[in-house]
Design a protein around this motif. Structure first.
Motif, PDB file in Angstrom:
ATOM      1  N   LEU A 182       0.810  -1.219   0.000  1.00  0.00           N
ATOM      2  CA  LEU A 182       0.000   0.000   0.000  1.00  0.00           C
ATOM      3  C   LEU A 182       0.846   1.272   0.000  1.00  0.00           C
ATOM      4  CD1 LEU A 182      -2.767  -1.226   2.453  1.00  0.00           C
ATOM      5  CD2 LEU A 182      -2.926  -1.036  -0.044  1.00  0.00           C
ATOM      6  N   TRP A 183       1.937   1.247  -0.722  1.00  0.00           N
ATOM      7  CA  TRP A 183       2.922   2.324  -0.770  1.00  0.00           C
ATOM      8  C   TRP A 183       2.301   3.673  -1.113  1.00  0.00           C
ATOM      9  CZ3 TRP A 183       6.451   3.531  -5.381  1.00  0.00           C
ATOM     10  CH2 TRP A 183       7.499   4.366  -5.001  1.00  0.00           C
ATOM     11  N   ALA A 184       1.296   3.702  -1.994  1.00  0.00           N
ATOM     12  CA  ALA A 184       0.686   4.969  -2.410  1.00  0.00           C
ATOM     13  C   ALA A 184      -0.204   5.569  -1.331  1.00  0.00           C
ATOM     14  CB  ALA A 184      -0.126   4.761  -3.688  1.00  0.00           C
ATOM     15  N   TYR A 185      -0.525   4.799  -0.305  1.00  0.00           N
ATOM     16  CA  TYR A 185      -1.477   5.239   0.714  1.00  0.00           C
ATOM     17  C   TYR A 185      -0.890   5.421   2.114  1.00  0.00           C
ATOM     18  CZ  TYR A 185      -4.806   3.763  -2.833  1.00  0.00           C
ATOM     19  OH  TYR A 185      -5.492   3.615  -4.002  1.00  0.00           O
ATOM     20  N   THR A 186       0.054   4.610   2.483  1.00  0.00           N
ATOM     21  CA  THR A 186       0.566   4.618   3.841  1.00  0.00           C
ATOM     22  C   THR A 186       1.164   5.979   4.204  1.00  0.00           C
ATOM     23  OG1 THR A 186       1.028   2.263   3.669  1.00  0.00           O
ATOM     24  CG2 THR A 186       2.100   3.452   5.464  1.00  0.00           C
ATOM     25  N   GLY A 187       0.690   6.535   5.307  1.00  0.00           N
ATOM     26  CA  GLY A 187       1.189   7.813   5.787  1.00  0.00           C
ATOM     27  C   GLY A 187       0.586   9.022   5.098  1.00  0.00           C
TER      28      GLY A 187
END
Length: 157
Positions: free
Chosen positions: A64-69
């Motif tokens: 979920l790199w595009a969403y995390t944080g």
């Protein structure tokens, strides 16, 4: 983008448009999502786009790199009295489940066919203030979560 299909993804990988949209999400800390309401939910087109960009496409890419944080604010416009408000509830839930911090404020513009003037500005001062408060909360929350000052903003929103 085509309808998400795991077999299609396995054969061809992520579509180029999904990669471009995902890159925008990765590069920005704060996101404003405006979505119409479809039968008390958010649009299938938005769901499809969010599904595609949730998929990894590079080696060792974090989940979920595009969403995390990330921080998001939500808005909608609809012709009815609720302004698409019901569709924001499942969108908020989905984003929260994939690691996005969704700010509490949101904007739902009712009577959408007559809510804007010829220049595209909101006619209602109250609706304008709600939109501004939502965007201000997105900016402040994003800055707080990323440690950015106003001078360091660097295109985060």
């Amino acid at each position: 983008m085509p309808i998400y299909d795991g077999d299609l993804e396995g054969d061809a990988g992520l579509p180029e448009n999904a990669k471009r949209l995902k890159k925008l999400f990765v590069e920005h800390d704060g996101i404003f999502i405006a979505s119409p309401e479809y039968n008390s939910s958010f649009s299938p087109l938005l769901k499809n786009a969010l599904d595609w960009i949730s998929r990894p496409h590079t080696e060792n890419e974090p989940s979920l790199w595009a969403y995390t944080g990330k921080v998001a604010a939500l808005g909608s416009v609809a012709p009815g009295a609720l302004g698409g408000l019901r569709g924001l509830v499942p969108l908020r839930m989905m984003l929260g489940n994939i690691g996005v911090t969704v700010v509490p404020n949101q904007v739902a513009i009712s009577n959408g066919f007559s809510a804007f003037d010829d220049a595209g500005a909101l006619k209602s001062e109250q609706q304008s203030q709600i939109l501004k408060a939502t965007l201000d909360q997105l900016i402040l929350t994003t800055r707080a979560m990323t440690g950015l000052s106003q001078k360091e903003e660097r295109n985060t929103l």
